[in-house]
Design a protein around this motif. Structure first.
Motif, PDB file in Angstrom:
ATOM      1  N   LYS A   1       0.816  -1.220   0.000  1.00 18.31           N
ATOM      2  CA  LYS A   1       0.000   0.000   0.000  1.00 18.31           C
ATOM      3  C   LYS A   1       0.852   1.275   0.000  1.00 18.31           C
ATOM      4  CE  LYS A   1      -3.427   0.702   2.768  1.00 18.31           C
ATOM      5  NZ  LYS A   1      -4.537   1.261   2.017  1.00 18.31           N
TER       6      LYS A   1
ATOM      7  N   SER B   1      -7.952  -0.687   3.587  1.00 22.18           N
ATOM      8  CA  SER B   1      -8.539  -0.517   2.257  1.00 22.18           C
ATOM      9  C   SER B   1      -7.511  -0.865   1.171  1.00 22.18           C
ATOM     10  CB  SER B   1      -9.034   0.915   2.088  1.00 22.18           C
ATOM     11  OG  SER B   1      -8.006   1.827   2.384  1.00 22.18           O
TER      12      SER B   1
ATOM     13  N   ASN C   1      -6.138   0.085  -1.497  1.00 19.06           N
ATOM     14  CA  ASN C   1      -5.707   1.157  -2.392  1.00 19.06           C
ATOM     15  C   ASN C   1      -4.315   1.593  -1.953  1.00 19.06           C
ATOM     16  OD1 ASN C   1      -7.684   2.289  -0.130  1.00 19.06           O
ATOM     17  ND2 ASN C   1      -6.015   3.751  -0.418  1.00 19.06           N
TER      18      ASN C   1
ATOM     19  N   HIS D   1      -6.707  12.662   3.047  1.00 18.76           N
ATOM     20  CA  HIS D   1      -6.944  11.222   3.014  1.00 18.76           C
ATOM     21  C   HIS D   1      -8.106  11.023   2.060  1.00 18.76           C
ATOM     22  CE1 HIS D   1      -6.317   7.639   5.901  1.00 18.76           C
ATOM     23  NE2 HIS D   1      -6.680   7.175   4.714  1.00 18.76           N
TER      24      HIS D   1
HETATM   25 MG    MG Z   1      -7.676   3.328   3.864  1.00 22.81          MG
END
Ligand code: MG
Ligand code: AMP
Length: 324
Positions: free
Chosen positions: A53, A140, A142, A226
């Protein structure tokens, strides 16, 4: 469907579990956003999540459990309040932060004395955790700081070159991240607003506190920027939108609430008026806005701030914070 994107059949889930137990990563659907799952007990696998990530090592991971009993084992402070919250909100989008007393790997918690725990309301996620027989970390799926994925295709878009498989559980039903509730201090505090609303929490915990919208919380991983698109984004009040658009010389993409026309070069993405629908479609809309190639994204400010709008507004504000 590409070779990496898999239907959640029993055979594919079994294959995914095998990979997890070998320390590899798997793209996992949940009801909030897609997660990048790994064995929470395997330090190498957890490190791989941070590396894949590009996530700062000081941003701790949420540990996903199949049922409250699995969470109870991870905190000496699990008590009747936790049972009540889990009974009402699990499986579901509520993350509980509790002291771990040394029962969780330091990489998972970024060395903090607390661990974040939740049980996701998605059959595929629950099957994976159950079959793995251990909790899974699943931030997550991403690259750090980018938009969270709400479909399997988004995960592949984020990681086109990586090898890990993604189980396709369909579009996420909530579409924004869980509510994070810290129970590690005297007063319960919402560290991140999410799909479980403050009003719902207060029915169980009347004293729960929440920071003012836009105010920085002193918690790990809550940096202001974010959940952000690549294109610069700004929040614009409804009564200022027409004027702003008229004055903007560069092409803008408007995330509009309610019907609005814009003349070229500006473009409009119509957003739903109900908070739940807005939240579900938000990240996909921001991804689309990026692809439309405008120079700025103008987000029409939602008029409401309560209920689920609190979480939506939180994400919109963070999406609009300029890159450092
Ligand atoms: Mg996240
Ligand atoms: P996500 O980025 O959606 O995986 O959510 C992780 C977020 O949960 C972090 O950014 C923190 O806000 C919160 N969190 C996770 N672990 C902890 C922890 N040990 N203590 C406090 N907050 C945590």
């Amino acid at each position: 469907m590409t070779a990496r994107c898999l239907e959640p059949t029993s055979a594919n889930i079994a294959m995914a579990v095998e990979r997890l137990l070998q320390g590899e990563l798997v793209g996992m659907p949940t009801e909030t956003v897609y997660g990048l799952a790994a064995d929470s007990r395997n330090e190498e696998a957890v490190r791989q999540v941070f590396i894949t990530k590009g996530r700062p090592i000081d941003n701790p991971l949420i540990v996903h459990v199949a049922q409250p009993e699995q969470a109870r084992e991870l905190s000496p402070d699990w008590n009747a309040t936790c049972d009540r919250l889990a009974e009402r909100f699990w499986p579901g989008p509520l993350t509980l932060v509790l002291r771990h007393g040394g029962r969780v790997n330091d990489y998972v918690t970024s060395g903090h004395p607390t661990v974040a725990l939740r049980s996701p309301a998605h059959d595929t996620a629950l099957e994976l955790i159950r079959a793995a027989g251990r909790p899974l970390v699943a931030p997550s799926a991403n690259r750090s700081g980018q938009l969270s994925p709400t479909t399997a295709a988004h995960v592949l878009d984020e990681f086109p070159a990586e090898a890990f498989p993604v189980l396709d559980g369909g579009p996420c039903s909530h579409g924004i991240e869980s509510t994070v509730l810290a129970l590690s201090d005297d007063v319960p505090v919402v560290l991140r607003p999410g799909a479980v609303t403050l009003a719902e929490l207060r029915e169980e915990l009347p004293r729960v506190e929440v920071p003012v919208i836009g105010e920085q919380v002193a918690a790990p991983g809550t940096s202001l920027r974010h959940y952000a698109p690549n294109t610069p984004a700004i929040l614009v009040r409804t009564d200022e939108l027409d004027e702003q658009l008229a004055e903007t010389e560069v092409p803008a993409v408007v995330l509009s609430l309610g019907f609005r026309e814009a003349s070229l070069p500006h473009q409009v993405i119509e957003m739903p008026e109900r908070a739940a629908d807005y939240a579900r479609g938000l990240y996909a809309a921001l991804r689309r806005a990026d692809l439309l190639g405008g120079a700025v994204i103008m987000i029409e400010m939602p008029p409401l701030t309560d209920g689920l709008w609190r979480a939506v507004n939180d994400r919109l504000r963070r999406a609009c914070v300029e890159r450092a």
